[in-house]
Design a protein around this motif. Structure first.
Motif, PDB file in Angstrom:
ATOM      1  N   LYS A   9       0.817  -1.220   0.000  1.00 25.86           N
ATOM      2  CA  LYS A   9       0.000   0.000   0.000  1.00 25.86           C
ATOM      3  C   LYS A   9       0.847   1.264   0.000  1.00 25.86           C
ATOM      4  O   LYS A   9       0.359   2.334  -0.366  1.00 25.86           O
ATOM      5  CB  LYS A   9      -0.931   0.010   1.213  1.00 25.86           C
ATOM      6  N   ASN A  10       2.091   1.165   0.422  1.00 23.74           N
ATOM      7  CA  ASN A  10       2.913   2.359   0.651  1.00 23.74           C
ATOM      8  C   ASN A  10       3.977   2.517  -0.435  1.00 23.74           C
ATOM      9  O   ASN A  10       4.888   1.694  -0.535  1.00 23.74           O
ATOM     10  CB  ASN A  10       3.587   2.256   2.019  1.00 23.74           C
ATOM     11  N   PRO A  11       3.908   3.576  -1.245  1.00 24.22           N
ATOM     12  CA  PRO A  11       4.920   3.756  -2.303  1.00 24.22           C
ATOM     13  C   PRO A  11       6.327   3.975  -1.767  1.00 24.22           C
ATOM     14  O   PRO A  11       7.307   3.780  -2.491  1.00 24.22           O
ATOM     15  CB  PRO A  11       4.406   4.980  -3.069  1.00 24.22           C
ATOM     16  N   ASN A  12       6.447   4.372  -0.495  1.00 23.49           N
ATOM     17  CA  ASN A  12       7.770   4.556   0.085  1.00 23.49           C
ATOM     18  C   ASN A  12       8.531   3.242   0.189  1.00 23.49           C
ATOM     19  O   ASN A  12       9.746   3.238   0.399  1.00 23.49           O
ATOM     20  CB  ASN A  12       7.654   5.186   1.481  1.00 23.49           C
ATOM     21  N   ASN A  13       7.824   2.133   0.060  1.00 20.79           N
ATOM     22  CA  ASN A  13       8.471   0.816   0.150  1.00 20.79           C
ATOM     23  C   ASN A  13       8.954   0.300  -1.201  1.00 20.79           C
ATOM     24  O   ASN A  13       9.541  -0.782  -1.275  1.00 20.79           O
ATOM     25  CB  ASN A  13       7.494  -0.200   0.754  1.00 20.79           C
ATOM     26  N   ILE A  14       8.694   1.050  -2.270  1.00 17.49           N
ATOM     27  CA  ILE A  14       9.041   0.577  -3.611  1.00 17.49           C
ATOM     28  C   ILE A  14      10.530   0.261  -3.725  1.00 17.49           C
ATOM     29  O   ILE A  14      10.927  -0.804  -4.209  1.00 17.49           O
ATOM     30  CB  ILE A  14       8.637   1.611  -4.684  1.00 17.49           C
ATOM     31  N   GLU A  15      11.374   1.200  -3.300  1.00 16.50           N
ATOM     32  CA  GLU A  15      12.820   1.018  -3.473  1.00 16.50           C
ATOM     33  C   GLU A  15      13.308  -0.218  -2.738  1.00 16.50           C
ATOM     34  O   GLU A  15      14.061  -1.026  -3.290  1.00 16.50           O
ATOM     35  CB  GLU A  15      13.569   2.257  -2.981  1.00 16.50           C
ATOM     36  N   ARG A  16      12.843  -0.391  -1.488  1.00 13.34           N
ATOM     37  CA  ARG A  16      13.267  -1.569  -0.714  1.00 13.34           C
ATOM     38  C   ARG A  16      12.812  -2.858  -1.380  1.00 13.34           C
ATOM     39  O   ARG A  16      13.581  -3.818  -1.500  1.00 13.34           O
ATOM     40  CB  ARG A  16      12.702  -1.487   0.711  1.00 13.34           C
ATOM     41  N   LEU A  17      11.569  -2.888  -1.825  1.00  9.58           N
ATOM     42  CA  LEU A  17      11.035  -4.095  -2.454  1.00  9.58           C
ATOM     43  C   LEU A  17      11.790  -4.445  -3.738  1.00  9.58           C
ATOM     44  O   LEU A  17      12.082  -5.613  -3.998  1.00  9.58           O
ATOM     45  CB  LEU A  17       9.544  -3.902  -2.766  1.00  9.58           C
ATOM     46  N   MET A  18      12.119  -3.425  -4.526  1.00 10.81           N
ATOM     47  CA  MET A  18      12.762  -3.675  -5.815  1.00 10.81           C
ATOM     48  C   MET A  18      14.236  -4.010  -5.673  1.00 10.81           C
ATOM     49  O   MET A  18      14.842  -4.539  -6.601  1.00 10.81           O
ATOM     50  CB  MET A  18      12.556  -2.482  -6.750  1.00 10.81           C
ATOM     51  N   GLU A  19      14.814  -3.691  -4.531  1.00 14.67           N
ATOM     52  CA  GLU A  19      16.212  -4.051  -4.312  1.00 14.67           C
ATOM     53  C   GLU A  19      16.351  -5.442  -3.704  1.00 14.67           C
ATOM     54  O   GLU A  19      17.347  -6.119  -3.925  1.00 14.67           O
ATOM     55  CB  GLU A  19      16.897  -3.015  -3.423  1.00 14.67           C
ATOM     56  N   THR A  20      15.357  -5.853  -2.920  1.00 16.70           N
ATOM     57  CA  THR A  20      15.444  -7.174  -2.293  1.00 16.70           C
ATOM     58  C   THR A  20      14.921  -8.278  -3.194  1.00 16.70           C
ATOM     59  O   THR A  20      15.171  -9.453  -2.945  1.00 16.70           O
ATOM     60  CB  THR A  20      14.658  -7.192  -0.961  1.00 16.70           C
ATOM     61  N   GLN A  21      14.201  -7.893  -4.263  1.00 10.24           N
ATOM     62  CA  GLN A  21      13.648  -8.904  -5.173  1.00 10.24           C
ATOM     63  C   GLN A  21      13.563  -8.329  -6.573  1.00 10.24           C
ATOM     64  O   GLN A  21      13.337  -7.129  -6.761  1.00 10.24           O
ATOM     65  CB  GLN A  21      12.252  -9.310  -4.691  1.00 10.24           C
ATOM     66  N   LYS A  22      13.719  -9.191  -7.579  1.00 11.27           N
ATOM     67  CA  LYS A  22      13.602  -8.742  -8.964  1.00 11.27           C
ATOM     68  C   LYS A  22      12.148  -8.840  -9.412  1.00 11.27           C
ATOM     69  O   LYS A  22      11.464  -9.817  -9.124  1.00 11.27           O
ATOM     70  CB  LYS A  22      14.470  -9.596  -9.876  1.00 11.27           C
ATOM     71  N   PHE A  23      11.675  -7.800 -10.131  1.00  5.46           N
ATOM     72  CA  PHE A  23      10.320  -7.792 -10.685  1.00  5.46           C
ATOM     73  C   PHE A  23      10.396  -7.563 -12.185  1.00  5.46           C
ATOM     74  O   PHE A  23      11.247  -6.829 -12.672  1.00  5.46           O
ATOM     75  CB  PHE A  23       9.476  -6.711 -10.025  1.00  5.46           C
ATOM     76  N   ASP A  24       9.472  -8.198 -12.895  1.00  7.88           N
ATOM     77  CA  ASP A  24       9.425  -8.052 -14.345  1.00  7.88           C
ATOM     78  C   ASP A  24       8.552  -6.892 -14.777  1.00  7.88           C
ATOM     79  O   ASP A  24       8.723  -6.353 -15.872  1.00  7.88           O
ATOM     80  CB  ASP A  24       8.915  -9.357 -14.976  1.00  7.88           C
ATOM     81  N   ALA A  25       7.604  -6.488 -13.922  1.00  2.00           N
ATOM     82  CA  ALA A  25       6.735  -5.354 -14.228  1.00  2.00           C
ATOM     83  C   ALA A  25       6.168  -4.805 -12.925  1.00  2.00           C
ATOM     84  O   ALA A  25       6.032  -5.524 -11.930  1.00  2.00           O
ATOM     85  CB  ALA A  25       5.604  -5.757 -15.167  1.00  2.00           C
ATOM     86  N   VAL A  26       5.845  -3.509 -12.948  1.00  2.00           N
ATOM     87  CA  VAL A  26       5.258  -2.827 -11.788  1.00  2.00           C
ATOM     88  C   VAL A  26       3.933  -2.203 -12.212  1.00  2.00           C
ATOM     89  O   VAL A  26       3.861  -1.522 -13.243  1.00  2.00           O
ATOM     90  CB  VAL A  26       6.205  -1.733 -11.248  1.00  2.00           C
ATOM     91  N   ILE A  27       2.889  -2.455 -11.419  1.00  2.00           N
ATOM     92  CA  ILE A  27       1.601  -1.774 -11.615  1.00  2.00           C
ATOM     93  C   ILE A  27       1.499  -0.731 -10.512  1.00  2.00           C
ATOM     94  O   ILE A  27       1.500  -1.067  -9.322  1.00  2.00           O
ATOM     95  CB  ILE A  27       0.427  -2.775 -11.551  1.00  2.00           C
ATOM     96  N   LEU A  28       1.410   0.533 -10.880  1.00  2.00           N
ATOM     97  CA  LEU A  28       1.563   1.640  -9.935  1.00  2.00           C
ATOM     98  C   LEU A  28       0.381   2.597 -10.011  1.00  2.00           C
ATOM     99  O   LEU A  28       0.008   3.056 -11.094  1.00  2.00           O
ATOM    100  CB  LEU A  28       2.866   2.396 -10.248  1.00  2.00           C
TER     101      LEU A  28
END
Length: 447
Positions: free
Chosen positions: A36-55
């Protein structure tokens, strides 16, 4: 990439939206992560690889201009330019759609979306991602040159420019930075790609072996010459000869090498008949250009001969987020090699990786990740799974040491947090700060 193998990140402050998208996609993709929190985007994307983001474009408490979505889109694209982002909003606005697409969004969808349209959009994006990745790593199909920083992109651009030519290339860089991979990539993208690529660790050849290994010999040329032996120059005929660690050869060896390069002929030991050579020469050294310019250790005319174009491979510490990208790459590789589940990184593991100086560069990172994957008891790598070899620690150069008060404070904070395994309360107490004051400093230094 097929949709079923994709990992999708969804960021929206509306819990109903997150639930609806997760229900829609969870049976169609490999993994759906919601937050729910966009402030967590950077942490999430650094700890795991994603192929696409829905924002989402708008979050709680803000005017529905879409500016916050644009802000977070910029954040994602600045650190992960290759990740596709689909923006969603409840407010259809053609100007907003155009703005988001200009800023790098892959698509723009209006709530409520049509489920089949969402699935179709993701499917098409992932097909495009697969194709673009193929193009993007075309220079690195075999050499695994991984990274997205400006520093490594500059190297890839140079490779693309010089590979089709016949220019002699000199590759400069510290040990472990991947100089051999650059040489292989130049060969694989050259007109000689179907011919041999021959590597010689020239710096390890003794004086007695130098000529016999490079130029070959005839039967009876010396006591142990029981048959003819083709040298590396002839072995590379029509292809590429890669002379690694050329900065370590003696002045006498340099003179012999210069003569061969000028005449384009070799004379095997025990023969008087010159053999014409047709090779593309690539050399590499961990010496700097200023060290090569010292004529007491290296002939200037040989430098000019081997250095039509030079390519400087940056050390890992100067490649920014590539440390994280490479860490994921090696974790995936070794998880597959050793039959383990795909690895995710804990924040503490990521912090330790990002703040290690890596004097051994990519080679050190690769070995550290292999060991971490082997030793890990679960698929979530922790800081305790990561160890760095003592052999590299003595090589940390003086220019990596802090030189001003801000650097000292930043490094002290990082050291204390690492020693406390990421525990902010303990770290703040040890530093003599309140948690709020420590958070302010973390924000100040973008940690």
């Amino acid at each position: 990439m097929q949709l079923k193998n994709a990992q999708i990140l969804i960021i929206d402050d509306d819990e109903d939206v997150l639930i609806a998208l997760k229900l829609l996609l969870k049976s169609k993709v490999k993994e759906v992560v919601t937050n729910k929190n966009p402030n967590n985007i950077e942490r999430l994307m650094e700890t795991q690889k994603f192929d696409a983001v829905i924002l989402d474009m708008n979050f709680n408490g803000l005017v529905n201009t879409g500016n916050e979505g644009i802000f977070w889109l910029n954040k994602v694209k600045s650190k992960h330019p290759d990740v596709d982002v689909i923006l969603i909003t409840a407010y259809a606005d053609i100007d907003l759609a155009i703005r988001s697409l200009k800023k790098g969004a892959t698509d723009f969808m209006v709530k409520p979306w049509k489920n089949d349209k969402m699935v179709q959009t993701l499917t098409e994006i992932l097909k495009k991602v697969s194709a673009s990745k193929t193009n993007r790593v075309e220079l690195a199909t075999k050499t695994e040159m991984v990274g997205e920083s400006d520093a490594i992109n500059d190297v890839l651009i140079k490779i693309k420019k010089v590979a089709p030519t016949e220019a002699n290339i000199l590759i400069l860089g510290e040990n472990g930075t991947g100089k051999e991979l650059v040489a292989q990539s130049i060969h694989e993208n050259s007109n000689r790609k179907d011919q041999p690529f021959v590597k010689v660790d020239i710096g390890s050849l003794t004086t007695s072996l130098f000529e016999s290994e490079l130029f070959g010999y005839k039967k009876g040329a010396f006591t142990d010459a029981k048959s003819d032996h083709i040298g590396r120059f002839e072995a590379a005929q029509g292809g590429t000869l890669f002379l690694d660690e050329i900065g370590n050869i003696t002045l006498q060896q340099q003179s012999r090498l210069l003569s061969v390069l000028q005449n384009r002929k070799v004379i095997p030991l025990g023969s008087n008949v010159p053999v014409p050579i047709d090779i593309r020469l690539i050399c590499a050294t961990n010496l700097t250009m200023s060290q090569l310019a010292d004529e007491s250790r290296f002939r200037k005319d040989l430098v000019y001969r081997i250095n039509t174009v030079d390519i400087v491979v940056p050390p890992l510490r100067d490649r920014g987020n590539d440390i994280t990208v490479l860490a994921h790459h090696f974790a995936d590789y070794y998880a597959g090699k050793y039959g383990k589940d795909q690895m995710k990184f804990s924040p503490e593991f990521l912090h330790k990786i990002k703040n290690h100086p890596f004097p051994g560069n990519i080679r050190e990172l690769q070995h550290a990740l292999e060991r971490a994957v082997i030793m890990a008891d679960e698929s979530y790598l922790k800081a305790t799974d990561l160890a760095f070899p003592e052999i590299e620690q003595s090589e940390i150069t003086s220019h990596q040491k802090p030189t001003n008060l801000e650097d000292l404070e930043k490094n002290t904070i990082l050291t204390v947090i690492e020693n406390n395994n990421g525990n902010i309360s303990k770290s703040a107490k040890e530093l003599g700060l309140t948690r709020t004051a420590l958070y302010r400093r973390l924000n100040k230094y973008d940690l």
